[in-house]
Motif scaffolding. Structure first.
Motif, PDB file in Angstrom:
ATOM      1  N   ILE A 103     -70.790 -53.083  15.326  1.00 20.31           N
ATOM      2  CA  ILE A 103     -71.239 -52.812  16.693  1.00 20.31           C
ATOM      3  C   ILE A 103     -71.698 -51.359  16.809  1.00 20.31           C
ATOM      4  CG2 ILE A 103     -70.535 -52.665  19.110  1.00 20.31           C
ATOM      5  CD1 ILE A 103     -68.594 -54.947  18.581  1.00 20.31           C
ATOM      6  N   THR A 104     -72.863 -51.185  17.445  1.00 22.61           N
ATOM      7  CA  THR A 104     -73.384 -49.842  17.717  1.00 22.61           C
ATOM      8  C   THR A 104     -73.831 -49.753  19.164  1.00 22.61           C
ATOM      9  OG1 THR A 104     -75.649 -50.443  17.052  1.00 22.61           O
ATOM     10  CG2 THR A 104     -74.186 -49.539  15.344  1.00 22.61           C
ATOM     11  N   PHE A 105     -73.796 -48.545  19.694  1.00 18.62           N
ATOM     12  CA  PHE A 105     -74.306 -48.264  21.032  1.00 18.62           C
ATOM     13  C   PHE A 105     -75.449 -47.258  20.932  1.00 18.62           C
ATOM     14  CE2 PHE A 105     -70.074 -49.807  22.037  1.00 18.62           C
ATOM     15  CZ  PHE A 105     -70.260 -50.524  23.217  1.00 18.62           C
TER      16      PHE A 105
ATOM     17  N   GLY B 226     -72.169 -45.090  15.352  1.00 16.95           N
ATOM     18  CA  GLY B 226     -71.981 -46.267  16.178  1.00 16.95           C
ATOM     19  C   GLY B 226     -71.770 -45.999  17.648  1.00 16.95           C
ATOM     20  N   ALA B 227     -71.626 -44.738  18.039  1.00 16.79           N
ATOM     21  CA  ALA B 227     -71.363 -44.374  19.434  1.00 16.79           C
ATOM     22  C   ALA B 227     -72.560 -43.680  20.054  1.00 16.79           C
ATOM     23  CB  ALA B 227     -70.143 -43.463  19.515  1.00 16.79           C
ATOM     24  N   LEU B 228     -72.649 -43.751  21.376  1.00 17.22           N
ATOM     25  CA  LEU B 228     -73.585 -42.916  22.118  1.00 17.22           C
ATOM     26  C   LEU B 228     -72.798 -41.752  22.673  1.00 17.22           C
ATOM     27  CD1 LEU B 228     -76.529 -42.622  23.157  1.00 17.22           C
ATOM     28  CD2 LEU B 228     -75.667 -43.467  25.345  1.00 17.22           C
TER      29      LEU B 228
ATOM     30  N   PRO C 198     -67.773 -48.148  19.805  1.00 16.35           N
ATOM     31  CA  PRO C 198     -67.098 -49.376  19.377  1.00 16.35           C
ATOM     32  C   PRO C 198     -65.620 -49.114  19.132  1.00 16.35           C
ATOM     33  CG  PRO C 198     -68.374 -48.450  17.579  1.00 16.35           C
ATOM     34  CD  PRO C 198     -68.704 -47.639  18.796  1.00 16.35           C
ATOM     35  N   ASP C 199     -64.820 -50.180  19.187  1.00 19.08           N
ATOM     36  CA  ASP C 199     -63.382 -50.033  18.962  1.00 19.08           C
ATOM     37  C   ASP C 199     -63.076 -49.572  17.541  1.00 19.08           C
ATOM     38  OD1 ASP C 199     -62.920 -50.844  21.552  1.00 19.08           O
ATOM     39  OD2 ASP C 199     -62.707 -52.954  21.015  1.00 19.08           O
ATOM     40  N   ALA C 200     -63.913 -50.018  16.594  1.00 22.96           N
ATOM     41  CA  ALA C 200     -63.723 -49.631  15.197  1.00 22.96           C
ATOM     42  C   ALA C 200     -65.076 -49.623  14.514  1.00 22.96           C
ATOM     43  CB  ALA C 200     -62.763 -50.584  14.494  1.00 22.96           C
TER      44      ALA C 200
ATOM     45  N   ALA D  86     -77.899 -49.818  25.208  1.00 20.18           N
ATOM     46  CA  ALA D  86     -77.881 -51.071  24.458  1.00 20.18           C
ATOM     47  C   ALA D  86     -76.632 -51.129  23.579  1.00 20.18           C
ATOM     48  CB  ALA D  86     -79.133 -51.192  23.601  1.00 20.18           C
ATOM     49  N   ARG D  87     -75.993 -52.292  23.605  1.00 24.61           N
ATOM     50  CA  ARG D  87     -74.869 -52.586  22.704  1.00 24.61           C
ATOM     51  C   ARG D  87     -75.345 -53.647  21.726  1.00 24.61           C
ATOM     52  NH1 ARG D  87     -70.955 -56.472  21.946  1.00 24.61           N
ATOM     53  NH2 ARG D  87     -68.861 -55.766  21.345  1.00 24.61           N
ATOM     54  N   VAL D  88     -75.271 -53.358  20.445  1.00 29.73           N
ATOM     55  CA  VAL D  88     -75.778 -54.269  19.416  1.00 29.73           C
ATOM     56  C   VAL D  88     -74.630 -54.693  18.508  1.00 29.73           C
ATOM     57  CG1 VAL D  88     -77.331 -54.521  17.446  1.00 29.73           C
ATOM     58  CG2 VAL D  88     -78.083 -53.246  19.471  1.00 29.73           C
TER      59      VAL D  88
END
Length: 270
Positions: A96-98, A72-74, A90-92, A127-129
């Motif tokens: 959400i993915t970057f 989920g992170a870049l 993402p916070d958790a 991109a944040r999805v």
């Protein structure tokens, strides 16, 4: 991740040409220059220190770092020191993915990437999805009726899509949201950093309305994330997405395509 992914060749400041690729969730770099005396070829490929499973690894233009998506992170790894850190996360764990393309982009728009390096290697457009709005489907396995159905998210026609936005992530820390009218233009078609130095380091993004009748080219202010409309195209029926544009010429003109006079034309302008 299985198989090859993210193969990217580049020339770094020292003149070394490399290819970076993912294999079974791990990241490798290969020296593309002519082998030296006594080289067997095997010594020209090395594994990059990165977390697993890694997806879509891409080097910076200077050849010092490799960015990749994971959990989920870049993330970014230094080619010299092996230091690895999250640029955007993402916070958790969850929806959400970057740094990854969402389903609509990958399947319908031909955009399979979710981040873009700046020419000076000091920032990335990411991109944040958020897939929270996407409808959940439950698919049973007829051959295993005792197994609970698998839950997947799928944006069927007429149902909500993923919420896609952008951030400018500085290599030394800090995230700047990129702003545009996402309610009117929810589709992120593509993004590009063209050229190097001066005005050509301004990122360009293309956004589209959901009915596919209007598409805009936006210039992104690198400091604030604010956007300016450079061009708007409309059609009473729909607009096709053409791969390879926008681009910039050496003089800074934007290259684009447009349907005019009964033909598709390649145009260049300020």
């Amino acid at each position: 991740m299985f198989g090859l992914s993210g193969i990217v060749a580049f020339g770094c400041d020292a003149g070394v040409r490399l290819a970076v690729f993912g294999l079974s969730g791990r990241v490798y770099a290969a020296d593309l220059d002519a082998p030296g005396p006594g080289s067997t070829g095997n010594d020209r490929v090395r594994e990059v220190k990165a977390l697993t499973p890694a997806a879509d690894p891409r080097p910076d233009p200077g050849g010092q770092f490799v960015a990749y998506a994971c959990a989920g992170a870049l993330r970014v790894t230094s080619m010299d020191t092996g230091e690895d850190w999250a640029l955007a996360a993402p916070d958790a764990a969850g929806n959400i993915t970057f740094g990854l393309a969402e389903f609509i982009a990958a399947e319908e728009m031909g955009r399979v990437r979710g981040y873009w390096w700046a020419p000076d290697s000091r920032a990335l457009l990411v991109a944040r999805v958020d897939e929270s709005p996407v409808q959940r489907w439950h698919i049973a396995d007829p051959s295993n009726p005792g197994r609970p159905p698998a839950e997947v998210r799928y944006p069927a026609a007429g149902t909500p899509n993923a919420d896609v936005s952008l951030v400018l992530a500085a290599l030394d820390g800090g995230l700047t949201p990129v702003g545009w009218d996402r309610a009117a233009f929810p589709y992120l078609v593509t993004a590009v950093w063209a050229g190097s130095g001066g005005a050509t380091e301004t990122p360009l993004i293309v956004v589209q309305a959901r009915d596919q009748r209007e598409m805009r080219i936006l210039a992104v202010d690198r400091q604030t994330g604010a956007t300016t409309v450079l061009r708007a195209d409309t059609d009473p029926h729909w607009l096709d997405i053409i791969q390879g544009v926008p681009a910039r010429t050496a003089s800074g003109q934007i290259v684009w395509t447009a349907d005019a006079g009964g033909a598709r034309r390649l145009i260049a302008g300020p």
